[in-house]
Design a protein around this motif. Structure first.
Motif, PDB file in Angstrom:
ATOM      1  N   ALA A   1      22.902 133.479-128.158  1.00  0.00           N
ATOM      2  CA  ALA A   1      23.478 134.242-127.053  1.00  0.00           C
ATOM      3  C   ALA A   1      24.261 133.357-126.099  1.00  0.00           C
ATOM      4  O   ALA A   1      25.117 133.839-125.360  1.00  0.00           O
ATOM      5  CB  ALA A   1      22.368 134.969-126.287  1.00  0.00           C
ATOM      6  N   ARG A   2      23.966 132.053-126.125  1.00  0.00           N
ATOM      7  CA  ARG A   2      24.677 131.129-125.239  1.00  0.00           C
ATOM      8  C   ARG A   2      24.630 129.730-125.832  1.00  0.00           C
ATOM      9  O   ARG A   2      23.601 129.311-126.369  1.00  0.00           O
ATOM     10  CB  ARG A   2      24.058 131.143-123.840  1.00  0.00           C
ATOM     11  CG  ARG A   2      24.826 130.288-122.837  1.00  0.00           C
ATOM     12  CD  ARG A   2      24.416 130.634-121.430  1.00  0.00           C
ATOM     13  NE  ARG A   2      25.081 129.794-120.443  1.00  0.00           N
ATOM     14  CZ  ARG A   2      24.855 129.873-119.143  1.00  0.00           C
ATOM     15  NH1 ARG A   2      23.997 130.769-118.676  1.00  0.00           N
ATOM     16  NH2 ARG A   2      25.487 129.077-118.296  1.00  0.00           N
ATOM     17  N   PHE A   3      25.734 129.025-125.731  1.00  0.00           N
ATOM     18  CA  PHE A   3      25.809 127.641-126.213  1.00  0.00           C
ATOM     19  C   PHE A   3      26.757 126.889-125.305  1.00  0.00           C
ATOM     20  O   PHE A   3      27.941 127.203-125.234  1.00  0.00           O
ATOM     21  CB  PHE A   3      26.301 127.597-127.665  1.00  0.00           C
ATOM     22  CG  PHE A   3      26.199 126.235-128.303  1.00  0.00           C
ATOM     23  CD1 PHE A   3      25.094 125.890-129.052  1.00  0.00           C
ATOM     24  CD2 PHE A   3      27.206 125.296-128.126  1.00  0.00           C
ATOM     25  CE1 PHE A   3      24.988 124.632-129.636  1.00  0.00           C
ATOM     26  CE2 PHE A   3      27.113 124.038-128.703  1.00  0.00           C
ATOM     27  CZ  PHE A   3      26.001 123.702-129.465  1.00  0.00           C
ATOM     28  N   GLU A   4      26.222 125.909-124.571  1.00  0.00           N
ATOM     29  CA  GLU A   4      27.038 125.208-123.585  1.00  0.00           C
ATOM     30  C   GLU A   4      26.604 123.749-123.496  1.00  0.00           C
ATOM     31  O   GLU A   4      25.437 123.447-123.252  1.00  0.00           O
ATOM     32  CB  GLU A   4      26.872 125.884-122.221  1.00  0.00           C
ATOM     33  CG  GLU A   4      27.649 125.239-121.102  1.00  0.00           C
ATOM     34  CD  GLU A   4      27.401 125.921-119.771  1.00  0.00           C
ATOM     35  OE1 GLU A   4      27.769 125.352-118.734  1.00  0.00           O
ATOM     36  OE2 GLU A   4      26.842 127.037-119.769  1.00  0.00           O
ATOM     37  N   TYR A   5      27.559 122.840-123.715  1.00  0.00           N
ATOM     38  CA  TYR A   5      27.272 121.417-123.549  1.00  0.00           C
ATOM     39  C   TYR A   5      27.115 121.105-122.064  1.00  0.00           C
ATOM     40  O   TYR A   5      27.978 121.420-121.250  1.00  0.00           O
ATOM     41  CB  TYR A   5      28.398 120.562-124.131  1.00  0.00           C
ATOM     42  CG  TYR A   5      28.199 120.211-125.580  1.00  0.00           C
ATOM     43  CD1 TYR A   5      27.304 119.195-125.948  1.00  0.00           C
ATOM     44  CD2 TYR A   5      28.902 120.879-126.582  1.00  0.00           C
ATOM     45  CE1 TYR A   5      27.124 118.864-127.278  1.00  0.00           C
ATOM     46  CE2 TYR A   5      28.725 120.556-127.914  1.00  0.00           C
ATOM     47  CZ  TYR A   5      27.835 119.546-128.267  1.00  0.00           C
ATOM     48  OH  TYR A   5      27.648 119.234-129.584  1.00  0.00           O
ATOM     49  N   LEU A   6      25.980 120.481-121.724  1.00  0.00           N
ATOM     50  CA  LEU A   6      25.742 120.083-120.344  1.00  0.00           C
ATOM     51  C   LEU A   6      26.160 118.637-120.110  1.00  0.00           C
ATOM     52  O   LEU A   6      26.484 118.250-119.000  1.00  0.00           O
ATOM     53  CB  LEU A   6      24.258 120.244-119.991  1.00  0.00           C
ATOM     54  CG  LEU A   6      23.690 121.663-120.132  1.00  0.00           C
ATOM     55  CD1 LEU A   6      22.205 121.662-119.811  1.00  0.00           C
ATOM     56  CD2 LEU A   6      24.427 122.630-119.213  1.00  0.00           C
TER      57      LEU A   6
END
Length: 412
Positions: free
Chosen positions: A357-362
């Motif tokens: 549902a969500r994929f984000e490089y921090l």
């Protein structure tokens, strides 16, 4: 018949010149689930989609009868009380000044303007309700208006008791059990004062605004240090002095507290299965049934659905909170190896019922590993057991932040 019961019946009779009784409906879905006769008192179907116009009507009716020279009513509200007052100002042909916080959603401002028309003016003052309330009271004193309390007023309490008058008439008697929400206490104080001890009563509060439970523990109204406004129709920092006086001898077991995330599951259930739109506070009584199976089985139970003023822009938040509570959606911070094929290795861990549902490089600058915020939805909570085992077996370093309030607030 007590004086209060007689006054409540007179108030209910007078209301018929303004609006019809709200329906008392048997709900087949809930009745079958809990093995009881579950009826919903549909206050969400009133002209302003909440019970608040009852108290506003009765307080204004009695104030005008006592002082015919009143030309201006003043209140402070960010929601249902404002709409009830606006509706009644137009009905009685009097002017109303409604103070609302600057942060009030435009949808609520618009509805208040619609109900009041030319009879009301709205003043946006203060970021927080306490500031708004002080401004409203100061203005009222300055102009010599009549202040309309949302709950801590004897005439308001009497007006809200008309809910109980209607239930008795529609049912042909009293139910075995009555479940209703409590915020500042106007509805619960009025209903209890009318029904007395003839009905088993359970009052429901949101966990982020359990002012009745705090007052019962302390023996007097106390101010909560923090209030979660998600269930804004019942999230009150301090129960009223007059309302608590009518509730002070309750058994603390009669005051129950509901988790807001679980409340979201009931809101979605009522919308998807029954087509009933409830605001968070309006769903409290229905949600409480989940904890009362043994108590209510075989009984006639009335749940008061106190309001349906729900802004559908909030639906994604409601769904999100319901999924997290149900265990079908989780968030992780995952240390992803910075090498070709690492993402593919992770994706192979997921099963046919799982979805990202969500994929984000921090953090992308790390040479060997990158931190990734990842949200996973699945069809069944038990699927996460397999996902986490596979992550461990594959040597992935991860942290579940689904219930971490601090990280979730900033990252999710």
């Amino acid at each position: 018949m007590t004086e209060f019961q007689n006054n409540a019946r007179q108030a209910e009779a007078a209301m018929r010149a303004v609006f019809e009784p709200t329906p008392l409906q048997r709900n087949d879905h809930l009745s079958d689930r809990y093995g009881a006769e579950i009826l919903l008192k549909r206050e969400d179907l009133s002209p302003v989609r909440s019970y608040k116009l009852r108290g506003a009507f009765n307080a204004m009716r009695k104030a005008l009868a006592a002082r015919s020279e009143i030309t201006q009513f003043v209140c402070a509200s960010a929601g249902n009380h404002a709409q009830g007052v606006a509706f009644m100002c137009r009905h009685f042909g009097v002017k109303g000044v409604i103070f609302m916080p600057v942060t009030t959603p435009q949808q609520k401002i618009g509805k208040t303007e619609k109900f009041g028309g030319d009879a009301v003016s709205i003043r946006l003052t203060g970021d927080y309700f306490d500031d708004t309330l002080q401004a409203a009271q100061a203005y009222c004193t300055k102009v010599g208006g009549h202040f309309l309390s949302p709950f801590d007023d004897e005439d308001v309490i009497e007006g809200q008791a008309s809910v109980a008058v209607e239930i008795e008439a529609q049912l042909g008697g009293m139910p075995d059990h009555l479940i209703l929400p409590v915020g500042g206490g106007g509805l619960s104080a009025g209903v209890r004062s009318y029904m007395g001890d003839s009905v088993n009563l359970t009052l429901i509060e949101p966990a982020g605004g359990a002012c009745l439970a705090a007052a019962l523990a302390a023996g007097e109204p106390v101010r909560l240090r923090h209030v979660d406004n998600f269930a804004d129709g019942a999230a009150v920092a301090q129960i009223g002095k007059r309302t608590f006086a009518r509730l002070a001898d309750l058994d603390p077991a009669q005051a129950r507290v509901i988790d807001e995330d679980r409340l979201c599951t009931t809101m979605l259930e009522m919308l998807n299965i029954e087509g009933i739109v409830l605001e968070p506070a309006g769903a409290l009584a229905v949600d409480a049934l989940k904890d009362m199976g043994d108590v209510i089985q075989g009984k006639t139970v009335v749940c008061v659905t106190s309001g349906g003023n729900f802004d559908f822009e909030r639906l994604p938040e409601v769904k999100e909170r319901a999924q997290r509570y149900s265990g079908v959606k989780k968030y992780f911070i995952l240390r992803m190896p910075q090498r070709p094929g690492a993402l593919r290795d992770f994706l192979e861990i997921l099963g046919p019922e799982d979805d990202i549902a969500r994929f984000e490089y921090l953090k992308k600058s790390a040479r060997n590993f990158g931190s990734v915020l990842i949200g996973i939805e699945t069809m069944r909570p038990e699927n996460f057991v397999h996902i986490l085992r596979k992550l461990d077996d594959a040597g992935f370093d991860y942290r579940d932040i689904t219930r971490d309030e601090v990280l979730a607030e900033f990252l999710i």
